[in-house]
Each structure stands twice: as structure tokens, then as C-alpha cells.
Design a protein around this motif. Sequence first.
Motif, PDB file in Angstrom:
ATOM      1  N   GLU A   1       0.814  -1.205  -0.238  1.00  9.49           N
ATOM      2  CA  GLU A   1      -0.085   0.077   0.091  1.00  9.49           C
ATOM      3  C   GLU A   1       0.882   1.354   0.061  1.00  9.49           C
ATOM      4  OE1 GLU A   1      -2.407  -0.270   3.293  1.00  9.49           O
ATOM      5  OE2 GLU A   1      -3.310  -2.377   2.689  1.00  9.49           O
ATOM      6  N   PHE A   2       0.703   2.128  -0.997  1.00 14.10           N
ATOM      7  CA  PHE A   2       1.414   3.164  -1.117  1.00 14.10           C
ATOM      8  C   PHE A   2       2.982   3.163  -0.990  1.00 14.10           C
ATOM      9  CE2 PHE A   2      -2.861   4.380  -0.740  1.00 14.10           C
ATOM     10  CZ  PHE A   2      -3.356   4.878  -1.953  1.00 14.10           C
ATOM     11  N   CYS A   3       3.672   2.351  -1.791  1.00 13.64           N
ATOM     12  CA  CYS A   3       5.090   2.290  -1.611  1.00 13.64           C
ATOM     13  C   CYS A   3       5.723   1.256  -0.403  1.00 13.64           C
ATOM     14  CB  CYS A   3       5.541   3.507  -1.570  1.00 13.64           C
ATOM     15  SG  CYS A   3       5.242   4.489  -3.186  1.00 13.64           S
ATOM     16  N   SER A   4       4.705   0.750   0.137  1.00  8.42           N
ATOM     17  CA  SER A   4       5.294  -0.110   1.359  1.00  8.42           C
ATOM     18  C   SER A   4       6.079  -1.520   0.677  1.00  8.42           C
ATOM     19  CB  SER A   4       4.015  -0.615   2.412  1.00  8.42           C
ATOM     20  OG  SER A   4       3.212  -1.340   1.658  1.00  8.42           O
ATOM     21  N   SER A   5       5.554  -1.754  -0.470  1.00  8.82           N
ATOM     22  CA  SER A   5       6.236  -3.002  -1.236  1.00  8.82           C
ATOM     23  C   SER A   5       7.644  -2.575  -1.518  1.00  8.82           C
ATOM     24  CB  SER A   5       5.561  -3.357  -2.438  1.00  8.82           C
ATOM     25  OG  SER A   5       5.489  -1.979  -3.363  1.00  8.82           O
TER      26      SER A   5
ATOM     27  N   GLN B   1      11.583  10.408  -5.089  1.00 10.24           N
ATOM     28  CA  GLN B   1      10.040  10.869  -5.387  1.00 10.24           C
ATOM     29  C   GLN B   1       9.487  10.293  -6.489  1.00 10.24           C
ATOM     30  OE1 GLN B   1       9.594  14.711  -4.249  1.00 10.24           O
ATOM     31  NE2 GLN B   1       7.458  14.718  -4.394  1.00 10.24           N
TER      32      GLN B   1
ATOM     33  N   ALA C   1       3.617   4.002  -6.313  1.00  8.49           N
ATOM     34  CA  ALA C   1       2.155   4.288  -5.804  1.00  8.49           C
ATOM     35  C   ALA C   1       0.954   4.228  -6.415  1.00  8.49           C
ATOM     36  CB  ALA C   1       2.105   5.436  -5.033  1.00  8.49           C
ATOM     37  N   LYS C   2       1.329   4.694  -7.932  1.00 11.93           N
ATOM     38  CA  LYS C   2      -0.028   4.893  -8.811  1.00 11.93           C
ATOM     39  C   LYS C   2      -0.224   3.386  -9.473  1.00 11.93           C
ATOM     40  CE  LYS C   2      -1.033   6.839 -13.665  1.00 11.93           C
ATOM     41  NZ  LYS C   2      -0.526   7.490 -14.666  1.00 11.93           N
TER      42      LYS C   2
ATOM     43  N   LEU D   1       8.689   6.477  -6.497  1.00 10.71           N
ATOM     44  CA  LEU D   1       7.673   6.093  -5.602  1.00 10.71           C
ATOM     45  C   LEU D   1       6.411   6.707  -5.791  1.00 10.71           C
ATOM     46  CD1 LEU D   1       9.598   6.845  -2.181  1.00 10.71           C
ATOM     47  CD2 LEU D   1       8.989   4.773  -3.149  1.00 10.71           C
ATOM     48  N   GLU D   2       6.460   7.681  -6.791  1.00 19.30           N
ATOM     49  CA  GLU D   2       5.092   8.313  -7.262  1.00 19.30           C
ATOM     50  C   GLU D   2       4.583   7.272  -8.196  1.00 19.30           C
ATOM     51  OE1 GLU D   2       6.018  12.189  -8.478  1.00 19.30           O
ATOM     52  OE2 GLU D   2       5.722  13.096  -6.354  1.00 19.30           O
TER      53      GLU D   2
ATOM     54  N   GLU E   1       0.245   0.756  -7.616  1.00 15.82           N
ATOM     55  CA  GLU E   1      -0.135  -0.194  -6.425  1.00 15.82           C
ATOM     56  C   GLU E   1      -1.630   0.273  -6.536  1.00 15.82           C
ATOM     57  OE1 GLU E   1       2.155   0.853  -3.060  1.00 15.82           O
ATOM     58  OE2 GLU E   1       3.554  -0.854  -3.467  1.00 15.82           O
ATOM     59  N   LEU E   2      -1.963   1.558  -6.397  1.00 18.03           N
ATOM     60  CA  LEU E   2      -3.305   1.843  -6.542  1.00 18.03           C
ATOM     61  C   LEU E   2      -4.283   1.410  -7.509  1.00 18.03           C
ATOM     62  CD1 LEU E   2      -5.328   3.588  -4.991  1.00 18.03           C
ATOM     63  CD2 LEU E   2      -4.869   5.465  -6.341  1.00 18.03           C
TER      64      LEU E   2
END
Length: 96
Positions: free
Chosen positions: A1-5, A80, A87-88, A83-84, A90-91
Motif C-alpha cells: 500500500e502506497f510504496c510499502s512494497s 520521489q 504508488a500509482k 515512489l510516485e 499499487e493503487l
Amino acid sequence: EFCSSVLFPKILGHSVANEMLLFGKKLPAQKALERGFVADVFEPHEFMERVMAEIDQALTYPLLEKTFPMFKSMIKKTDQRALETLAKFELEELER
């Protein structure tokens, strides 16, 4: 979830990250401290006193006004973009 991976394995190591992300295990405070996931561990009733002591100490640093925003920005920008993007991705995966 939001870069935790990506961030969890990077900070905690793959085995601990897998336990948390795949099996929902909680990370004990002491282990989080040992792995560098948190900077300090203390009792809840100590929170305000400890935070205020940290702030007071930081305010004694003569170049704080100039260096704090600079280093904070540099630390945030390090990964950054990657990660952005992650995050996209993952979402999108979570929305499937």
C-alpha cells in the motif's frame, strides 16, 4: 500500500517486510527501532515531553532555519519520482 512494497524491504529487510505485508504481522516497537524504521521508542505518557525536548534541542542549532528545509527537501526528493510511479501502480492494482 502506497510504496510499502518497496520501502518496507528497503528499511526492514525482505523477511520482516514479507511477514508484515503478506501475513499482516505487527512490527514490535523495539524491532522497528533496531531496524531503523523509527528513530526512538518511548512510552505514550512521555510523548509530549520527549517531543518538546527534541524541538528545544533542534532550535539551538544555529543554522536550523537554513538547513532544515534544505535537507528535508533533499531527503524527500531522493526517490520521489520512482515512489510516485509505484504508488500509482499499487493503487491501480488495488482497484482491480
